[in-house]
Write a protein that holds these residues in place. Structure first.
Motif, PDB file in Angstrom:
ATOM      1  N   ILE A  95       1.024  -2.755   1.962  1.00 57.30           N
ATOM      2  CA  ILE A  95       1.582  -2.543   0.621  1.00 57.30           C
ATOM      3  C   ILE A  95       1.623  -3.800  -0.236  1.00 57.30           C
ATOM      4  CG2 ILE A  95       2.940  -0.544   1.341  1.00 57.30           C
ATOM      5  CD1 ILE A  95       5.424  -2.345   1.335  1.00 57.30           C
ATOM      6  N   THR A  96       1.205  -4.926   0.326  1.00 54.71           N
ATOM      7  CA  THR A  96       1.175  -6.155  -0.468  1.00 54.71           C
ATOM      8  C   THR A  96      -0.264  -6.568  -0.738  1.00 54.71           C
ATOM      9  OG1 THR A  96       1.351  -7.479   1.544  1.00 54.71           O
ATOM     10  CG2 THR A  96       3.383  -7.060   0.356  1.00 54.71           C
ATOM     11  N   PRO A  97      -0.535  -7.096  -1.916  1.00 57.06           N
ATOM     12  CA  PRO A  97      -1.886  -7.578  -2.208  1.00 57.06           C
ATOM     13  C   PRO A  97      -2.245  -8.751  -1.283  1.00 57.06           C
ATOM     14  CG  PRO A  97      -0.529  -7.494  -4.205  1.00 57.06           C
ATOM     15  CD  PRO A  97       0.368  -7.234  -3.049  1.00 57.06           C
ATOM     16  N   PRO A  98      -3.516  -8.928  -0.976  1.00 61.16           N
ATOM     17  CA  PRO A  98      -3.934  -9.996  -0.055  1.00 61.16           C
ATOM     18  C   PRO A  98      -3.431 -11.382  -0.452  1.00 61.16           C
ATOM     19  CG  PRO A  98      -5.785  -8.555  -0.537  1.00 61.16           C
ATOM     20  CD  PRO A  98      -4.655  -8.126  -1.435  1.00 61.16           C
ATOM     21  N   GLU A  99      -3.375 -11.646  -1.745  1.00 59.30           N
ATOM     22  CA  GLU A  99      -2.952 -12.987  -2.172  1.00 59.30           C
ATOM     23  C   GLU A  99      -1.450 -13.232  -1.986  1.00 59.30           C
ATOM     24  OE1 GLU A  99      -3.155 -10.296  -5.765  1.00 59.30           O
ATOM     25  OE2 GLU A  99      -4.545 -10.808  -4.161  1.00 59.30           O
ATOM     26  N   THR A 100      -0.687 -12.178  -1.742  1.00 59.96           N
ATOM     27  CA  THR A 100       0.755 -12.353  -1.502  1.00 59.96           C
ATOM     28  C   THR A 100       1.153 -11.849  -0.107  1.00 59.96           C
ATOM     29  OG1 THR A 100       1.265 -10.218  -2.516  1.00 59.96           O
ATOM     30  CG2 THR A 100       1.344 -12.165  -3.952  1.00 59.96           C
ATOM     31  N   ALA A 101       0.209 -11.825   0.818  1.00 62.77           N
ATOM     32  CA  ALA A 101       0.468 -11.314   2.170  1.00 62.77           C
ATOM     33  C   ALA A 101       1.572 -12.104   2.867  1.00 62.77           C
ATOM     34  CB  ALA A 101      -0.804 -11.329   2.999  1.00 62.77           C
ATOM     35  N   ALA A 102       1.534 -13.417   2.763  1.00 68.62           N
ATOM     36  CA  ALA A 102       2.554 -14.248   3.415  1.00 68.62           C
ATOM     37  C   ALA A 102       3.930 -13.998   2.804  1.00 68.62           C
ATOM     38  CB  ALA A 102       2.188 -15.728   3.316  1.00 68.62           C
ATOM     39  N   THR A 103       3.974 -13.835   1.486  1.00 69.64           N
ATOM     40  CA  THR A 103       5.238 -13.542   0.813  1.00 69.64           C
ATOM     41  C   THR A 103       5.784 -12.192   1.265  1.00 69.64           C
ATOM     42  OG1 THR A 103       4.522 -14.837  -1.098  1.00 69.64           O
ATOM     43  CG2 THR A 103       6.350 -13.299  -1.440  1.00 69.64           C
ATOM     44  N   GLY A 104       4.902 -11.221   1.431  1.00 64.88           N
ATOM     45  CA  GLY A 104       5.321  -9.902   1.905  1.00 64.88           C
ATOM     46  C   GLY A 104       5.918  -9.962   3.296  1.00 64.88           C
ATOM     47  N   GLN A 105       5.293 -10.723   4.184  1.00 62.46           N
ATOM     48  CA  GLN A 105       5.823 -10.850   5.548  1.00 62.46           C
ATOM     49  C   GLN A 105       7.142 -11.622   5.550  1.00 62.46           C
ATOM     50  OE1 GLN A 105       4.660  -9.115   8.053  1.00 62.46           O
ATOM     51  NE2 GLN A 105       2.977  -8.363   6.810  1.00 62.46           N
ATOM     52  N   ALA A 106       7.255 -12.619   4.671  1.00 62.16           N
ATOM     53  CA  ALA A 106       8.518 -13.358   4.559  1.00 62.16           C
ATOM     54  C   ALA A 106       9.627 -12.435   4.055  1.00 62.16           C
ATOM     55  CB  ALA A 106       8.353 -14.552   3.623  1.00 62.16           C
ATOM     56  N   PHE A 107       9.289 -11.583   3.103  1.00 59.47           N
ATOM     57  CA  PHE A 107      10.264 -10.618   2.581  1.00 59.47           C
ATOM     58  C   PHE A 107      10.723  -9.677   3.697  1.00 59.47           C
ATOM     59  CE2 PHE A 107      11.243  -6.522   0.543  1.00 59.47           C
ATOM     60  CZ  PHE A 107      12.333  -6.924  -0.219  1.00 59.47           C
ATOM     61  N   LEU A 108       9.784  -9.223   4.522  1.00 61.66           N
ATOM     62  CA  LEU A 108      10.137  -8.381   5.668  1.00 61.66           C
ATOM     63  C   LEU A 108      11.124  -9.110   6.575  1.00 61.66           C
ATOM     64  CD1 LEU A 108       9.758  -5.885   7.503  1.00 61.66           C
ATOM     65  CD2 LEU A 108       7.761  -7.047   8.468  1.00 61.66           C
ATOM     66  N   GLY A 109      10.885 -10.375   6.831  1.00 58.14           N
ATOM     67  CA  GLY A 109      11.788 -11.168   7.664  1.00 58.14           C
ATOM     68  C   GLY A 109      13.177 -11.296   7.052  1.00 58.14           C
ATOM     69  N   VAL A 110      13.233 -11.477   5.746  1.00 62.45           N
ATOM     70  CA  VAL A 110      14.528 -11.595   5.060  1.00 62.45           C
ATOM     71  C   VAL A 110      15.288 -10.277   5.146  1.00 62.45           C
ATOM     72  CG1 VAL A 110      15.602 -11.848   2.787  1.00 62.45           C
ATOM     73  CG2 VAL A 110      13.845 -13.447   3.510  1.00 62.45           C
ATOM     74  N   VAL A 111      14.602  -9.184   4.884  1.00 64.47           N
ATOM     75  CA  VAL A 111      15.257  -7.874   4.945  1.00 64.47           C
ATOM     76  C   VAL A 111      15.756  -7.588   6.360  1.00 64.47           C
ATOM     77  CG1 VAL A 111      14.864  -5.379   4.742  1.00 64.47           C
ATOM     78  CG2 VAL A 111      14.016  -6.929   2.976  1.00 64.47           C
ATOM     79  N   ARG A 112      14.945  -7.905   7.350  1.00 65.52           N
ATOM     80  CA  ARG A 112      15.346  -7.703   8.743  1.00 65.52           C
ATOM     81  C   ARG A 112      16.589  -8.557   9.054  1.00 65.52           C
ATOM     82  NH1 ARG A 112      10.620  -8.382  11.356  1.00 65.52           N
ATOM     83  NH2 ARG A 112      10.860 -10.619  11.224  1.00 65.52           N
ATOM     84  N   SER A 113      16.587  -9.806   8.619  1.00 64.75           N
ATOM     85  CA  SER A 113      17.737 -10.692   8.869  1.00 64.75           C
ATOM     86  C   SER A 113      18.997 -10.187   8.182  1.00 64.75           C
ATOM     87  CB  SER A 113      17.417 -12.106   8.390  1.00 64.75           C
ATOM     88  OG  SER A 113      16.350 -12.648   9.157  1.00 64.75           O
ATOM     89  N   LEU A 114      18.843  -9.672   6.974  1.00 67.65           N
ATOM     90  CA  LEU A 114      19.993  -9.109   6.278  1.00 67.65           C
ATOM     91  C   LEU A 114      20.539  -7.891   7.023  1.00 67.65           C
ATOM     92  CD1 LEU A 114      18.866  -9.384   2.554  1.00 67.65           C
ATOM     93  CD2 LEU A 114      20.644 -10.723   3.704  1.00 67.65           C
TER      94      LEU A 114
END
Length: 122
Positions: A95-114
């Motif tokens: 669901i994230t564009p290739p150029e923001t793939a790392a940001t998408g995975q970081a967001f997943l990590g933040v949501v999981r941590s929350l």
């Protein structure tokens, strides 16, 4: 937090440590085959497997008379975590564009941590 329940069942530190070993022994091969699992099983079925294993595991814990019996359910934690982690990373990548793939995975990590934080302190 599971260790608190282990301790309530009079499990020794050895049993608590052994539970981690059992979990990891089941996680590693699943993570090594994560691409094949995605290809054969698919994201949605991995999430279903994860949810079913989690449910069976936590219900099974309630029937354990002592800490040693918990070890029978620990392999399901490995399956739960590996299936969920593999599927969630794949969903985020899709669901994230290739150029923001790392940001998408970081967001997943933040949501999981929350989620973890809300579960512990909420």
């Amino acid at each position: 937090l599971l260790f608190l329940f282990f301790r309530e069942l009079n499990a020794s530190n050895f049993v608590c440590g052994l539970s981690v070993v059992v979990t990891v022994v089941f996680e590693i091969p699943l993570f090594a085959r994560s691409k094949a699992m995605l290809d054969v099983i698919g994201v949605h079925r991995l999430l279903i497997i994860s949810g079913l294993c989690y449910s069976i595991r936590v219900i099974g814990y309630t029937f354990c008379p002592n800490g040693w019996y918990m070890l029978f359910f620990e392999p399901m934690h490995g399956v739960t975590f590996a299936a969920w982690q593999t599927a969630s990373v794949e969903v985020m990548a899709s669901i994230t564009p290739p150029e923001t793939a790392a940001t998408g995975q970081a967001f997943l990590g933040v949501v999981r941590s929350l989620g973890y934080t809300a579960g512990v302190y909420g």
